[in-house]
Design a protein around this motif. Structure first.
Motif, PDB file in Angstrom:
ATOM      1  N   GLY B  39      57.244  69.499  10.504  1.00 58.32           N
ATOM      2  CA  GLY B  39      56.318  71.122   9.514  1.00 58.32           C
ATOM      3  C   GLY B  39      55.876  70.025   8.383  1.00 58.32           C
ATOM      4  O   GLY B  39      56.719  71.026   7.175  1.00 58.32           O
ATOM      5  N   GLY B  40      55.450  69.559   8.860  1.00 57.63           N
ATOM      6  CA  GLY B  40      54.736  68.488   6.764  1.00 57.63           C
ATOM      7  C   GLY B  40      54.111  68.612   6.920  1.00 57.63           C
ATOM      8  O   GLY B  40      53.047  69.773   7.639  1.00 57.63           O
ATOM      9  N   GLY B  41      52.969  68.634   6.105  1.00 54.37           N
ATOM     10  CA  GLY B  41      51.669  68.955   5.596  1.00 54.37           C
ATOM     11  C   GLY B  41      50.503  68.538   6.934  1.00 54.37           C
ATOM     12  O   GLY B  41      49.853  69.768   6.981  1.00 54.37           O
ATOM     13  N   HIS B  42      50.837  67.202   7.417  1.00 53.75           N
ATOM     14  CA  HIS B  42      49.624  67.755   8.411  1.00 53.75           C
ATOM     15  C   HIS B  42      50.073  67.913   9.918  1.00 53.75           C
ATOM     16  O   HIS B  42      49.048  68.787  10.847  1.00 53.75           O
ATOM     17  CB  HIS B  42      49.675  65.746   8.992  1.00 53.75           C
ATOM     18  N   GLY B  43      51.199  68.342  10.139  1.00 52.71           N
ATOM     19  CA  GLY B  43      51.557  69.243  11.209  1.00 52.71           C
ATOM     20  C   GLY B  43      50.914  70.824  11.075  1.00 52.71           C
ATOM     21  O   GLY B  43      50.657  71.589  12.072  1.00 52.71           O
ATOM     22  N   LEU B  44      51.749  71.611   9.823  1.00 56.67           N
ATOM     23  CA  LEU B  44      50.683  72.898   9.618  1.00 56.67           C
ATOM     24  C   LEU B  44      49.842  72.880   9.384  1.00 56.67           C
ATOM     25  O   LEU B  44      49.169  73.887  10.158  1.00 56.67           O
ATOM     26  CB  LEU B  44      51.462  73.321   8.041  1.00 56.67           C
ATOM     27  N   ARG B  74      56.989  65.643  -1.416  1.00 57.04           N
ATOM     28  CA  ARG B  74      57.041  64.022  -2.222  1.00 57.04           C
ATOM     29  C   ARG B  74      56.322  63.373  -2.457  1.00 57.04           C
ATOM     30  O   ARG B  74      56.685  62.150  -3.391  1.00 57.04           O
ATOM     31  CB  ARG B  74      58.288  63.239  -1.490  1.00 57.04           C
ATOM     32  N   ASN B  75      55.129  63.562  -2.685  1.00 55.94           N
ATOM     33  CA  ASN B  75      54.321  62.739  -3.014  1.00 55.94           C
ATOM     34  C   ASN B  75      53.973  63.034  -4.674  1.00 55.94           C
ATOM     35  O   ASN B  75      54.463  63.557  -4.778  1.00 55.94           O
ATOM     36  CB  ASN B  75      53.465  62.395  -1.970  1.00 55.94           C
ATOM     37  N   THR B  76      52.902  61.850  -4.924  1.00 53.49           N
ATOM     38  CA  THR B  76      52.274  62.082  -6.272  1.00 53.49           C
ATOM     39  C   THR B  76      51.113  62.488  -6.266  1.00 53.49           C
ATOM     40  O   THR B  76      50.707  62.578  -7.386  1.00 53.49           O
ATOM     41  CB  THR B  76      52.327  60.396  -6.843  1.00 53.49           C
ATOM     42  N   CYS B 204      65.210  72.775  13.660  1.00 51.59           N
ATOM     43  CA  CYS B 204      64.849  73.448  15.331  1.00 51.59           C
ATOM     44  C   CYS B 204      64.342  71.004  15.344  1.00 51.59           C
ATOM     45  O   CYS B 204      63.261  70.368  15.403  1.00 51.59           O
ATOM     46  CB  CYS B 204      63.547  73.614  15.817  1.00 51.59           C
ATOM     47  N   GLU B 205      64.881  70.614  16.154  1.00 51.87           N
ATOM     48  CA  GLU B 205      65.041  68.971  15.554  1.00 51.87           C
ATOM     49  C   GLU B 205      64.889  68.829  17.770  1.00 51.87           C
ATOM     50  O   GLU B 205      65.126  69.072  18.043  1.00 51.87           O
ATOM     51  CB  GLU B 205      66.136  68.334  15.127  1.00 51.87           C
ATOM     52  N   VAL B 206      63.948  68.313  17.377  1.00 49.02           N
ATOM     53  CA  VAL B 206      62.931  67.428  18.445  1.00 49.02           C
ATOM     54  C   VAL B 206      63.921  65.665  19.414  1.00 49.02           C
ATOM     55  O   VAL B 206      63.950  65.067  18.260  1.00 49.02           O
ATOM     56  CB  VAL B 206      61.552  66.905  18.942  1.00 49.02           C
ATOM     57  N   LYS B 241      60.946  56.967  16.139  1.00 45.59           N
ATOM     58  CA  LYS B 241      62.277  57.983  16.439  1.00 45.59           C
ATOM     59  C   LYS B 241      61.505  58.987  17.075  1.00 45.59           C
ATOM     60  O   LYS B 241      61.958  58.635  19.038  1.00 45.59           O
ATOM     61  CB  LYS B 241      63.711  58.084  15.489  1.00 45.59           C
ATOM     62  N   VAL B 242      60.325  59.567  17.024  1.00 46.08           N
ATOM     63  CA  VAL B 242      60.252  60.344  18.202  1.00 46.08           C
ATOM     64  C   VAL B 242      59.902  60.018  19.294  1.00 46.08           C
ATOM     65  O   VAL B 242      59.473  60.329  20.543  1.00 46.08           O
ATOM     66  CB  VAL B 242      59.458  61.754  17.336  1.00 46.08           C
ATOM     67  N   MET B 243      58.127  58.868  19.164  1.00 46.48           N
ATOM     68  CA  MET B 243      58.242  58.942  20.481  1.00 46.48           C
ATOM     69  C   MET B 243      58.064  57.794  20.729  1.00 46.48           C
ATOM     70  O   MET B 243      58.402  57.301  22.066  1.00 46.48           O
ATOM     71  CB  MET B 243      56.290  57.947  19.166  1.00 46.48           C
ATOM     72  N   VAL B 256      60.735  52.948   2.608  1.00 43.67           N
ATOM     73  CA  VAL B 256      60.608  53.564   1.303  1.00 43.67           C
ATOM     74  C   VAL B 256      60.131  52.897   0.553  1.00 43.67           C
ATOM     75  O   VAL B 256      59.314  52.569   0.196  1.00 43.67           O
ATOM     76  CB  VAL B 256      62.309  53.666   0.973  1.00 43.67           C
ATOM     77  N   LEU B 257      58.872  54.582  -0.150  1.00 45.40           N
ATOM     78  CA  LEU B 257      57.672  54.755  -1.917  1.00 45.40           C
ATOM     79  C   LEU B 257      58.843  55.596  -2.720  1.00 45.40           C
ATOM     80  O   LEU B 257      59.184  57.296  -2.061  1.00 45.40           O
ATOM     81  CB  LEU B 257      57.154  54.932  -1.076  1.00 45.40           C
ATOM     82  N   GLN B 258      58.802  55.322  -3.501  1.00 42.72           N
ATOM     83  CA  GLN B 258      59.533  55.780  -4.738  1.00 42.72           C
ATOM     84  C   GLN B 258      58.300  56.697  -5.782  1.00 42.72           C
ATOM     85  O   GLN B 258      57.441  56.035  -5.978  1.00 42.72           O
ATOM     86  CB  GLN B 258      60.823  54.693  -5.249  1.00 42.72           C
ATOM     87  N   ILE B 337      60.175  58.705   3.547  1.00 43.93           N
ATOM     88  CA  ILE B 337      60.011  57.646   4.110  1.00 43.93           C
ATOM     89  C   ILE B 337      58.509  57.544   4.603  1.00 43.93           C
ATOM     90  O   ILE B 337      57.610  58.520   5.395  1.00 43.93           O
ATOM     91  CB  ILE B 337      60.834  57.986   5.461  1.00 43.93           C
ATOM     92  N   MET B 338      57.651  56.376   4.185  1.00 39.74           N
ATOM     93  CA  MET B 338      56.863  55.682   4.906  1.00 39.74           C
ATOM     94  C   MET B 338      56.084  55.309   5.962  1.00 39.74           C
ATOM     95  O   MET B 338      57.359  54.359   6.830  1.00 39.74           O
ATOM     96  CB  MET B 338      55.867  55.293   3.446  1.00 39.74           C
ATOM     97  N   ASP B 339      55.408  56.006   6.838  1.00 36.32           N
ATOM     98  CA  ASP B 339      54.531  55.596   8.639  1.00 36.32           C
ATOM     99  C   ASP B 339      54.271  54.127   8.129  1.00 36.32           C
ATOM    100  O   ASP B 339      52.968  54.398   8.481  1.00 36.32           O
ATOM    101  CB  ASP B 339      54.731  56.121   9.665  1.00 36.32           C
ATOM    102  N   GLY B 361      50.826  57.020  11.175  1.00 38.14           N
ATOM    103  CA  GLY B 361      50.549  55.621  10.343  1.00 38.14           C
ATOM    104  C   GLY B 361      49.834  55.804   8.947  1.00 38.14           C
ATOM    105  O   GLY B 361      49.644  55.083   8.994  1.00 38.14           O
ATOM    106  N   TRP B 362      50.394  57.228   8.809  1.00 40.82           N
ATOM    107  CA  TRP B 362      49.847  56.882   7.146  1.00 40.82           C
ATOM    108  C   TRP B 362      50.571  56.484   5.796  1.00 40.82           C
ATOM    109  O   TRP B 362      49.301  57.088   4.815  1.00 40.82           O
ATOM    110  CB  TRP B 362      49.975  58.423   6.653  1.00 40.82           C
ATOM    111  N   CYS B 363      51.003  54.965   6.420  1.00 43.73           N
ATOM    112  CA  CYS B 363      51.248  54.263   4.552  1.00 43.73           C
ATOM    113  C   CYS B 363      51.864  55.378   3.396  1.00 43.73           C
ATOM    114  O   CYS B 363      52.209  56.706   4.267  1.00 43.73           O
ATOM    115  CB  CYS B 363      50.059  53.952   4.666  1.00 43.73           C
ATOM    116  N   TYR B 364      51.326  55.276   2.363  1.00 48.15           N
ATOM    117  CA  TYR B 364      51.617  55.795   1.210  1.00 48.15           C
ATOM    118  C   TYR B 364      50.718  56.624   1.010  1.00 48.15           C
ATOM    119  O   TYR B 364      50.185  56.909  -0.695  1.00 48.15           O
ATOM    120  CB  TYR B 364      52.492  55.198   0.076  1.00 48.15           C
ATOM    121  N   GLY B 365      49.277  57.408   1.680  1.00 49.53           N
ATOM    122  CA  GLY B 365      47.391  57.443   1.723  1.00 49.53           C
ATOM    123  C   GLY B 365      48.031  58.812   2.549  1.00 49.53           C
ATOM    124  O   GLY B 365      46.982  59.089   2.356  1.00 49.53           O
ATOM    125  N   GLY B 366      49.375  59.550   2.735  1.00 51.89           N
ATOM    126  CA  GLY B 366      48.333  60.830   3.535  1.00 51.89           C
ATOM    127  C   GLY B 366      48.059  62.257   3.426  1.00 51.89           C
ATOM    128  O   GLY B 366      48.256  62.997   3.706  1.00 51.89           O
TER     129      GLY B 366
END
Ligand code: FAD
Lengths: 94, 416
Positions: B39-44, B74-76, B204-206, B241-243, B256-258, B337-339, B361-366
């Motif tokens: 339920g992050g931006g992409h899932g929603l 958490r992003n900028t 609700c964790e898968v 982890k999920v896949m 990790v990106l700060q 945490i960046m993929d 696989g969005w790295c720090y730009g999703g």
């Protein structure tokens, strides 16, 4: 993070360059392994949450490669070995 | 409830008693046609467009924590479409166009602010590269302008133009780029999806996937088994982890990106600025805080916190570019945490398991990709074929040598 170098003692992780999963040491033979195996070696990763064996290069130190076992959830380092020793223990000549 | 100016006036006059929670808190049903994991931006966004644009129903989003608690919060907050390669630029321009209409589309104020983004130039070679990039952008229907040194000086006279190592010689500008209120993006999509009947299931964790005869039939969760016709996974940093529940190893490392926020200052940066050579980028929030960041820490991490060396590195980059901030205090830092994918570009694709689809696989730009990612993932889930702008985002590009390596770095995620 402090890496306890087996020869040099505690060193700041800033002195090191990170490469990734220590399985990168086990490169398949590019000619005999086949494209699928080489693709898997080059691009796919276990990427575990928890203990991870990984390669760190002591660039600003003695230029040795280390295999560091580190917890990716807590950043705790539980074991540090010379990559050379790991390779020899696995039966390699270097 | 639709939001409008009239509504605000009516509520003000009646003691604000009419505002209601903006989404339900349903218990999971035993089976859905579409289950979106994450339920992050992409899932929603995926759930929202599945219902709204593709006319699907019986959809659930499963989130292990609370909605928007991951990277989307958490992003900028930078949005832009200043990519070079054919596989990327049409997709990111599609996303920017969706941002431009998003608030009207989902009837929610996401504070989309097209305040412009500049990428600083320090050498002739860099100007050549940015000229080429700008041309690629224009050819794909985006906007781009090359600024000379004096044009940059007119915008930000207090920058350190004469830094000995990286003197400022100009910039590539995209005026349509900018920032968006990140949480409001998650909330707007969540509300829009809920209004169209999507069940948003939190805590609700898968924890597993039930696969029979090569086909997914549902997911195991901390709230029991949930059956599914199709499952779409969009869990960003938790992708591997999920896949792994489906027996897959991905071309992804989690890093990790700060990010950093200073105390509130008077307005002096009205756009977004990137100082790539110094590993630093910055914008100023509406509250006055400088929002800035730099590189990923550079080692695998699931910790959602980074270490001090990167904080020092980012602060040095900031001081090199804008010595004026030297006395500003840092209020907060945090990490996400960046993929990180192997070529720095994302994946929106089917998997070897029938009915199981992957987005990551969005790295720090999703963040900037959120609308297009949701749209294209919904397209794939609904029609079983990729959206025209996302055709290159396949798993097999690594096997076939069709990497989309914007930076030309190779399979080294910590360098992207
Ligand atoms: C510090 C920082 C700065 C950034 N700056 C920018 C920027 O300026 N511009 C930009 O474009 N991008 C930026 N990004 C990247 C961007 O935030 C991410 O690429 C994007 O948010 C990822 O997609 P998402 O929103 O779906 O991820 P998330 O919000 O992380 O959503 C994934 C969700 O999946 C959930 N989940 C995980 N595992 C499970 C499970 N087993 N079961 C159920 N749910 C699960 C998580 O709890 C999480 O809520 C930045 C990221 C960070 C960390």
């Amino acid at each position: 993070m402090i890496i306890h170098h087996p020869i040099l003692g505690p060193r700041d992780s800033q002195e090191f360059v990170y490469l990734g999963d220590a399985s990168l040491m086990n490169r398949p033979d590019g000619l005999t392994a086949g494209i699928e195996a080489f693709h898997d070696y080059l691009y796919n990763r276990d990427n575990p949450a928890g203990e991870h064996r990984e390669l760190w290069y002591h660039e600003q130190g003695d230029r040795s490669w280390l295999v560091v076992t580190r917890n990716t959830v807590t950043h705790e380092i539980v074991r540090v070995e010379l990559a050379r020793d790991v390779a020899k223990a696995a039966g390699r000549t270097k | 409830m639709r939001y409008s100016g009239l509504r605000v006036v009516v509520e003000a006059l009646t003691g604000h008693r009419g505002w209601k929670p903006v989404w339900r808190d349903p218990a999971p049903q035993s089976h859905y046609d579409f289950v979106i994991v994450g339920g992050g931006g992409h899932g929603l966004a995926t759930a929202y467009y599945l219902a709204k644009e593709f006319g699907k129903s019986r959809i659930a989003v499963l989130e292990k924590g609370y909605l928007g608690g991951g990277n989307v919060g958490r992003n900028t907050t930078i949005i832009r479409s200043n990519y070079l390669l054919d596989g990327n630029e049409p997709f990111y321009e599609f996303s920017l166009k969706l941002w431009e209409g998003l608030e009207q589309d989902f009837n929610y104020n996401a504070m989309v602010s097209q305040r412009g983004i500049i990428n600083l130039i320090h050498t002739d070679a860099q100007r050549d590269a940015f000229t080429r990039r700008g041309n690629a952008m224009i050819m794909n229907g985006a906007d781009a302008e090359l600024l000379d040194r004096e044009q940059v000086r007119a915008m930000y006279p207090w920058l350190n133009f004469d830094n000995a190592r990286f003197p400022i010689k100009g910039a590539l500008m995209q005026r349509r780029g900018g920032t968006v209120r990140h949480d409001a993006v998650a909330w707007g999509y969540a509300r829009g999806a809920d209004m169209r009947g999507v069940d948003l299931i939190q805590n609700c964790e898968v924890t597993g996937m039930r696969i029979e005869n090569g086909r997914i039939v549902g997911v195991e969760t901390t709230r029991g088994f949930i059956g599914a016709g199709k499952v779409g996974v969009a869990v960003a940093g938790s992708s591997s982890k999920v896949m792994a529940h489906a027996g897959m190893r991905l071309p992804i490392e989690s890093h990790v990106l700060q990010a950093f926020v200073s105390e509130g200052l008077k307005p002096f940066i009205d756009g977004v600025m990137t100082f790539g050579a110094g590993h630093f980028y910055v914008s100023q929030s509406d509250k006055g805080g400088l929002v800035f960041g730099g590189d990923i820490d550079g080692y695998n991490s699931y910790a959602q916190r980074g270490n001090l060396p990167v904080i020092e590195d980012v602060a040095e980059g900031g001081m090199a570019l804008m010595p004026a901030i030297g006395r500003a205090r840092l209020l907060r830092t945090w990490g996400g945490i960046m993929d990180m994918s192997m070529d720095g570009s994302p994946i929106i694709d089917r998997t070897p398991v029938d009915g199981l689809y992957f987005n990551g696989g969005w790295c720090y730009g999703g963040f900037k990709a959120t609308p297009a990612s949701g749209w294209c993932f919904a397209h794939l889930l609904a029609r079983d074929e990729p959206h025209v702008t996302a055709r290159a985002y396949r798993f097999d590009r690594f096997l076939k040598g069709l990497m989309i390596d914007e930076k030309g770095q190779g399979a080294t995620p910590n360098l992207h």
